[in-house]
Scaffold this motif. Sequence first.
Motif, PDB file in Angstrom:
ATOM      1  N   THR A  42       0.785  -1.254   0.136  1.00  0.00           N
ATOM      2  CA  THR A  42       0.252   0.204   0.235  1.00  0.00           C
ATOM      3  C   THR A  42       0.838   1.120  -0.019  1.00  0.00           C
ATOM      4  OG1 THR A  42      -1.884  -1.136   1.114  1.00  0.00           O
ATOM      5  CG2 THR A  42      -1.624   1.337   1.131  1.00  0.00           C
ATOM      6  N   VAL A  43       0.723   2.164  -0.899  1.00  0.00           N
ATOM      7  CA  VAL A  43       1.482   3.348  -1.078  1.00  0.00           C
ATOM      8  C   VAL A  43       0.446   4.424  -0.829  1.00  0.00           C
ATOM      9  CG1 VAL A  43       2.925   4.745  -2.618  1.00  0.00           C
ATOM     10  CG2 VAL A  43       3.032   2.472  -2.746  1.00  0.00           C
ATOM     11  N   PHE A  44       0.403   5.044   0.222  1.00  0.00           N
ATOM     12  CA  PHE A  44      -0.860   6.158   0.694  1.00  0.00           C
ATOM     13  C   PHE A  44      -0.322   7.249   1.238  1.00  0.00           C
ATOM     14  CE2 PHE A  44      -3.372   7.062   4.621  1.00  0.00           C
ATOM     15  CZ  PHE A  44      -4.614   7.434   3.903  1.00  0.00           C
ATOM     16  N   ASN A  45      -0.867   8.289   0.884  1.00  0.00           N
ATOM     17  CA  ASN A  45      -0.691   9.586   1.448  1.00  0.00           C
ATOM     18  C   ASN A  45       0.581  10.107   1.612  1.00  0.00           C
ATOM     19  OD1 ASN A  45      -1.993  12.019   2.649  1.00  0.00           O
ATOM     20  ND2 ASN A  45      -1.480  11.049   4.790  1.00  0.00           N
ATOM     21  N   ASN A  46       1.218   9.852   0.245  1.00  0.00           N
ATOM     22  CA  ASN A  46       2.655  10.632   0.210  1.00  0.00           C
ATOM     23  C   ASN A  46       2.507  11.830  -0.744  1.00  0.00           C
ATOM     24  OD1 ASN A  46       4.388   8.321   1.508  1.00  0.00           O
ATOM     25  ND2 ASN A  46       2.942   7.109  -0.016  1.00  0.00           N
ATOM     26  N   ILE A  77       0.810  14.018  -6.249  1.00  0.00           N
ATOM     27  CA  ILE A  77       2.164  14.131  -7.196  1.00  0.00           C
ATOM     28  C   ILE A  77       2.056  15.148  -8.364  1.00  0.00           C
ATOM     29  CG2 ILE A  77       3.421  12.616  -8.804  1.00  0.00           C
ATOM     30  CD1 ILE A  77       1.710  10.026  -7.428  1.00  0.00           C
ATOM     31  N   SER A  78       3.324  15.516  -8.584  1.00  0.00           N
ATOM     32  CA  SER A  78       3.262  16.755  -9.246  1.00  0.00           C
ATOM     33  C   SER A  78       4.987  16.851  -9.702  1.00  0.00           C
ATOM     34  CB  SER A  78       3.006  18.071  -8.662  1.00  0.00           C
ATOM     35  OG  SER A  78       3.977  18.593  -7.436  1.00  0.00           O
ATOM     36  N   VAL A  95      -5.441   2.065  -8.279  1.00  0.00           N
ATOM     37  CA  VAL A  95      -4.673   3.320  -8.221  1.00  0.00           C
ATOM     38  C   VAL A  95      -5.953   4.353  -8.071  1.00  0.00           C
ATOM     39  CG1 VAL A  95      -3.662   5.167  -9.515  1.00  0.00           C
ATOM     40  CG2 VAL A  95      -3.223   2.590  -9.949  1.00  0.00           C
ATOM     41  N   ARG A  96      -6.081   4.982  -6.720  1.00  0.00           N
ATOM     42  CA  ARG A  96      -7.574   5.376  -6.486  1.00  0.00           C
ATOM     43  C   ARG A  96      -7.269   6.741  -5.702  1.00  0.00           C
ATOM     44  NH1 ARG A  96     -12.943   2.289  -5.243  1.00  0.00           N
ATOM     45  NH2 ARG A  96     -14.321   4.152  -5.008  1.00  0.00           N
ATOM     46  N   SER A  97      -7.963   7.679  -6.038  1.00  0.00           N
ATOM     47  CA  SER A  97      -8.106   9.087  -5.228  1.00  0.00           C
ATOM     48  C   SER A  97      -6.627   9.882  -5.194  1.00  0.00           C
ATOM     49  CB  SER A  97      -8.615   8.895  -3.629  1.00  0.00           C
ATOM     50  OG  SER A  97      -9.970   8.267  -3.722  1.00  0.00           O
ATOM     51  N   ASN A  98      -5.832   9.812  -6.157  1.00  0.00           N
ATOM     52  CA  ASN A  98      -4.627  10.431  -6.218  1.00  0.00           C
ATOM     53  C   ASN A  98      -4.854  11.868  -7.002  1.00  0.00           C
ATOM     54  OD1 ASN A  98      -2.861   8.365  -5.411  1.00  0.00           O
ATOM     55  ND2 ASN A  98      -4.126   7.310  -6.720  1.00  0.00           N
ATOM     56  N   VAL A  99      -4.141  12.792  -6.477  1.00  0.00           N
ATOM     57  CA  VAL A  99      -4.020  14.055  -7.050  1.00  0.00           C
ATOM     58  C   VAL A  99      -2.850  14.086  -8.229  1.00  0.00           C
ATOM     59  CG1 VAL A  99      -4.499  16.446  -7.103  1.00  0.00           C
ATOM     60  CG2 VAL A  99      -5.803  15.040  -5.526  1.00  0.00           C
ATOM     61  N   ILE A 100      -2.693  14.282  -9.220  1.00  0.00           N
ATOM     62  CA  ILE A 100      -1.430  14.185 -10.307  1.00  0.00           C
ATOM     63  C   ILE A 100      -1.513  15.262 -11.009  1.00  0.00           C
ATOM     64  CG2 ILE A 100      -0.239  12.706 -11.757  1.00  0.00           C
ATOM     65  CD1 ILE A 100      -1.935  10.458 -10.695  1.00  0.00           C
ATOM     66  N   SER A 101      -0.299  16.083 -11.262  1.00  0.00           N
ATOM     67  CA  SER A 101      -0.543  17.371 -12.049  1.00  0.00           C
ATOM     68  C   SER A 101       0.893  17.620 -12.446  1.00  0.00           C
ATOM     69  CB  SER A 101      -1.087  18.666 -11.144  1.00  0.00           C
ATOM     70  OG  SER A 101      -0.142  18.769 -10.407  1.00  0.00           O
ATOM     71  N   ASP A 102       0.845  18.301 -13.699  1.00  0.00           N
ATOM     72  CA  ASP A 102       2.031  18.805 -14.313  1.00  0.00           C
ATOM     73  C   ASP A 102       3.154  17.906 -14.480  1.00  0.00           C
ATOM     74  OD1 ASP A 102       1.625  21.702 -14.201  1.00  0.00           O
ATOM     75  OD2 ASP A 102       1.340  21.379 -11.870  1.00  0.00           O
ATOM     76  N   CYS A 103       2.761  16.608 -15.063  1.00  0.00           N
ATOM     77  CA  CYS A 103       3.827  15.526 -15.465  1.00  0.00           C
ATOM     78  C   CYS A 103       3.829  15.699 -16.867  1.00  0.00           C
ATOM     79  CB  CYS A 103       3.274  14.377 -15.141  1.00  0.00           C
ATOM     80  SG  CYS A 103       3.079  14.047 -13.090  1.00  0.00           S
ATOM     81  N   MET A 104       5.219  15.630 -17.457  1.00  0.00           N
ATOM     82  CA  MET A 104       5.486  15.883 -18.774  1.00  0.00           C
ATOM     83  C   MET A 104       4.883  14.890 -19.775  1.00  0.00           C
ATOM     84  SD  MET A 104       9.414  17.285 -18.383  1.00  0.00           S
ATOM     85  CE  MET A 104       9.916  15.956 -17.351  1.00  0.00           C
ATOM     86  N   ALA A 105       4.910  13.622 -19.316  1.00  0.00           N
ATOM     87  CA  ALA A 105       4.299  12.485 -20.260  1.00  0.00           C
ATOM     88  C   ALA A 105       2.936  12.150 -19.707  1.00  0.00           C
ATOM     89  CB  ALA A 105       5.287  11.136 -20.307  1.00  0.00           C
ATOM     90  N   ASN A 106       2.747  11.457 -18.773  1.00  0.00           N
ATOM     91  CA  ASN A 106       1.242  10.928 -18.698  1.00  0.00           C
ATOM     92  C   ASN A 106       1.314  11.068 -17.024  1.00  0.00           C
ATOM     93  OD1 ASN A 106       1.161   9.406 -20.827  1.00  0.00           O
ATOM     94  ND2 ASN A 106       2.990   8.211 -20.296  1.00  0.00           N
ATOM     95  N   SER A 122      -7.709  12.744  -9.803  1.00  0.00           N
ATOM     96  CA  SER A 122      -7.682  14.004 -10.354  1.00  0.00           C
ATOM     97  C   SER A 122      -6.688  14.301 -11.076  1.00  0.00           C
ATOM     98  CB  SER A 122      -7.798  14.991  -9.200  1.00  0.00           C
ATOM     99  OG  SER A 122      -7.968  16.273  -9.762  1.00  0.00           O
ATOM    100  N   VAL A 123      -6.272  14.601 -12.255  1.00  0.00           N
ATOM    101  CA  VAL A 123      -5.148  14.462 -13.275  1.00  0.00           C
ATOM    102  C   VAL A 123      -5.415  15.686 -14.043  1.00  0.00           C
ATOM    103  CG1 VAL A 123      -3.678  13.300 -14.797  1.00  0.00           C
ATOM    104  CG2 VAL A 123      -5.041  11.908 -13.265  1.00  0.00           C
ATOM    105  N   TYR A 124      -4.382  16.524 -14.158  1.00  0.00           N
ATOM    106  CA  TYR A 124      -4.418  17.847 -14.783  1.00  0.00           C
ATOM    107  C   TYR A 124      -3.062  18.360 -15.092  1.00  0.00           C
ATOM    108  CZ  TYR A 124      -3.837  20.071  -9.989  1.00  0.00           C
ATOM    109  OH  TYR A 124      -3.274  20.537  -8.963  1.00  0.00           O
TER     110      TYR A 124
END
Length: 277
Positions: A42-46, A77-78, A95-106, A122-124
């Motif tokens: 489990t990888v959680f809340n990092n 993750i950004s 893979v659930r409830s992560n917030v991911i932004s400003d990644c160059m590829a995916n 949430s990915v943007y």
Amino acid sequence: TNTTISGNNISDTHVIAMNWDGFTFTSGGDAINVGYGSNSNTVFNNTVSTVTPGLEAAVGIHLNPGCNTNNVLSNRISGCNDGVRLDSGSNGNVVRSNVISDCMANGIAVWQSDNNDILQNSVYNCGTGIDVNAPGCQNEIGRSGAGNTVHNCGEGIKVSNSWDEYVVANTVYDCGVAIYLTGSNNIWVQKNVTFFRVGAVDVGNLVGIWVENSDNNRLGANNIKNNAMGIQLTGDSGWNEIRANDIRSNNLGGGGGIMVYDTVIGTNVRSKNKSGN
């Protein structure tokens, strides 16, 4: 295996100096790397971020080949190349409830892996929001009540060279292409919402759902509005069913509702679709 990684703040992991046989060179590092064949972690809340420009992580959270039944939950993750990556043969992960932004590829990449659940992320501001690639099957990219939100990406959700995938109940907006199927068959694209806000990006590239060189896909009950093009089929695409979609106001830059190009073959059912302003 059976390890929990939680509550860490990780930044600037890109440059790693390595000496070998008299040479010094640099290589991209992963912020969190789950090693080959490691299961049920489990990888959680990092939090993974880039504080210093040029020191981006290669991957924020990386599941190497053969990592099964892991949970990647509620991380932020950004500023990486890929936010979360599942490599070949990594099956049955969540893979659930992560917030991911400003990644160059995916934002999230699923490569050659099956039966993974990608839910409520949430990915943007990424190159591609969610990328499922070659060959994979039975991955769930959203489900009713647990869809992903993707915006301001070149491609929102992309499925390449895959089959039997589910793209359901996602909200994708302000992307060059909201949902893109290429070289993929038997994909269910259901109950998604795609739209464009005026002034967000170049209107010349906006497509709600694009099916290219893909067969036997089912596009149904999607809400597609305010794009340059609602749905378009191109290349050698055949026997796709387009049914009961709500397609409205897709006229930015002179586009249209449903457009069929190139050598599309077979019977594309277009019944009970709603269109209008």
